[in-house]
Motif scaffolding. Structure first.
Motif, PDB file in Angstrom:
ATOM      1  N   ALA A 184      29.431  22.637  68.492  1.00  0.00           N
ATOM      2  CA  ALA A 184      29.194  22.882  69.995  1.00  0.00           C
ATOM      3  C   ALA A 184      27.746  23.614  70.156  1.00  0.00           C
ATOM      4  N   ASP A 185      27.307  24.197  69.108  1.00  0.00           N
ATOM      5  CA  ASP A 185      25.851  25.075  69.291  1.00  0.00           C
ATOM      6  C   ASP A 185      24.878  24.098  68.660  1.00  0.00           C
ATOM      7  N   LEU A 216      28.791  18.958  75.418  1.00  0.00           N
ATOM      8  CA  LEU A 216      29.752  19.152  74.263  1.00  0.00           C
ATOM      9  C   LEU A 216      29.791  17.656  73.628  1.00  0.00           C
ATOM     10  N   LEU A 223      37.183  18.477  78.454  1.00  0.00           N
ATOM     11  CA  LEU A 223      36.576  17.913  77.030  1.00  0.00           C
ATOM     12  C   LEU A 223      36.674  16.407  77.037  1.00  0.00           C
ATOM     13  N   LEU A 226      34.899  24.359  69.906  1.00  0.00           N
ATOM     14  CA  LEU A 226      34.121  23.348  70.786  1.00  0.00           C
ATOM     15  C   LEU A 226      33.903  24.158  72.116  1.00  0.00           C
ATOM     16  N   LEU A 227      35.249  24.784  72.784  1.00  0.00           N
ATOM     17  CA  LEU A 227      35.029  25.323  73.964  1.00  0.00           C
ATOM     18  C   LEU A 227      34.904  26.974  74.032  1.00  0.00           C
ATOM     19  N   GLY A 258      34.225  23.872  64.776  1.00  0.00           N
ATOM     20  CA  GLY A 258      34.019  23.283  66.090  1.00  0.00           C
ATOM     21  C   GLY A 258      32.940  24.143  66.763  1.00  0.00           C
ATOM     22  N   ARG A 259      33.028  25.178  66.445  1.00  0.00           N
ATOM     23  CA  ARG A 259      32.014  26.214  67.154  1.00  0.00           C
ATOM     24  C   ARG A 259      30.379  25.727  66.905  1.00  0.00           C
TER      25      ARG A 259
END
Length: 322
Positions: free
Chosen positions: A51-52, A85, A318, A75-76, A47-48
């Motif tokens: 997001a990036d 996002l 989100l 994500l967050l 998820g990270r």
């Protein structure tokens, strides 16, 4: 559309064949990258990464509430930013799937995938609020990192039940509703603080709520399910508001029987209530503090013992496909 599908291969209600069918259905409508999780925290790392990314538009989580929680926290990792996002879609693959069902998705992986594809075609989505829990500054838990949750958290009795269920699953037991009921009974019999609680709820500008045995923090309603029966600990909780809290200050045998019956018969209009019940609605900032270390859980994941947790309700955190 470029999308990432995060697959938990240990999801309890989907087979390898079913997952293949779902992957092909999704891949027919988008440029899909499929990654199977290999370790605890892998879904968060994925998820990270999404997001990036500069061009990832959607992350699909195929698994239970634990998988969804990890993806959301990835994500967050840099904070909520719904307009930037990737959006989130959830295909239920766990035993309970509270978050997916609370969003109104079918509790079946194939049907939910069809609903997600229809929603994408119709550009149907909503922006949901989430809860954030962190160690309280100035306490022994201040170094505990902040973590997001999607539907509930708990300090005390209910978290002890979650911990017992996880222990049984590690021993090879299947995650069934009967297993949860048995662990509720065992937690009650072993609960040392059931007649006088150790938890205090503090919020700005209000008197503390003291001596709670149980504290359930809800981000939506229902907060869980027993089979197909929804359980409304805080019927007013919503993805569109901040956080609700149900606290109980006594768990004697008559009190447990009364509140358990109320929970089993709860409705969108009425949850547990009575002299030893406290219901608080739409709280943005508050802290739960305990005189002794107590079990703590988030989204059905036992996180060990805590003495103090600070909560923040974040509206519009989100975007979710529904």
């Amino acid at each position: 559309m470029r999308a990432l599908l995060v697959v938990n291969p240990a999801a309890t209600t989907t087979s390898a064949r079913t997952r293949d069918v779902l992957i092909h259905a999704l891949a027919s409508e988008m440029k899909l990258e499929v990654v199977t999780t290999e370790y605890r925290g892998h879904a968060r790392d994925l998820g990270r990464r999404a997001a990036d990314s500069d061009d990832m538009e959607l992350v699909v989580a195929l698994g239970g509430d634990g998988t969804v929680n990890e993806v959301v926290n990835g994500l967050l990792h840099g904070g909520p930013d719904p307009d930037r996002l990737p959006r989130l879609a959830v295909v239920p693959g766990g035993s309970t799937n509270v978050f997916a069902r609370a969003l109104g998705l079918p509790n079946d992986a194939v049907e939910a995938t069809g609903a997600i594809l229809d929603a994408l075609s119709n550009r149907s989505e909503r922006t949901v609020g989430l809860g954030l829990a962190a160690g309280t500054p100035g306490t022994d838990d201040e170094s505990v990192p902040a973590r997001w949750f999607t539907f509930c958290a708990g300090l005390g009795f209910d978290a002890g039940v979650v911990g017992r269920v996880e222990q049984q699953r590690e021993r090879g037991k299947r995650s069934t509703h009967a297993l949860y009921v048995r662990q509720v009974v065992r937690q009650f019999l072993d609960e040392p603080h059931r007649r006088r609680g150790m938890i205090t709820l503090d919020r700005p500008g209000e008197k503390p709520v003291k001596d709670l045995v149980l504290s359930i923090v809800c981000n939506t309603a229902p907060y869980s399910y027993l089979g197909n029966r929804p359980l409304y600990a805080s019927p007013g909780a919503s993805f569109d508001t901040a956080l609700d809290v149900l606290g109980l200050s006594k768990l004697s045998t008559p009190a447990v029987a009364r509140y358990a019956t109320q929970l089993l018969n709860s409705t969108p209009d009425r949850g547990p209530h009575g002299r030893h019940a406290v219901s608080l609605h739409d709280l943005t900032d508050f802290t739960l503090q305990s005189k002794v270390p107590l079990p703590f859980q988030m989204d059905g994941d036992h996180l060990g013992l805590r003495t103090s947790v600070t909560f923040t309700g974040v509206r519009r955190a989100l975007r979710v496909i529904v």
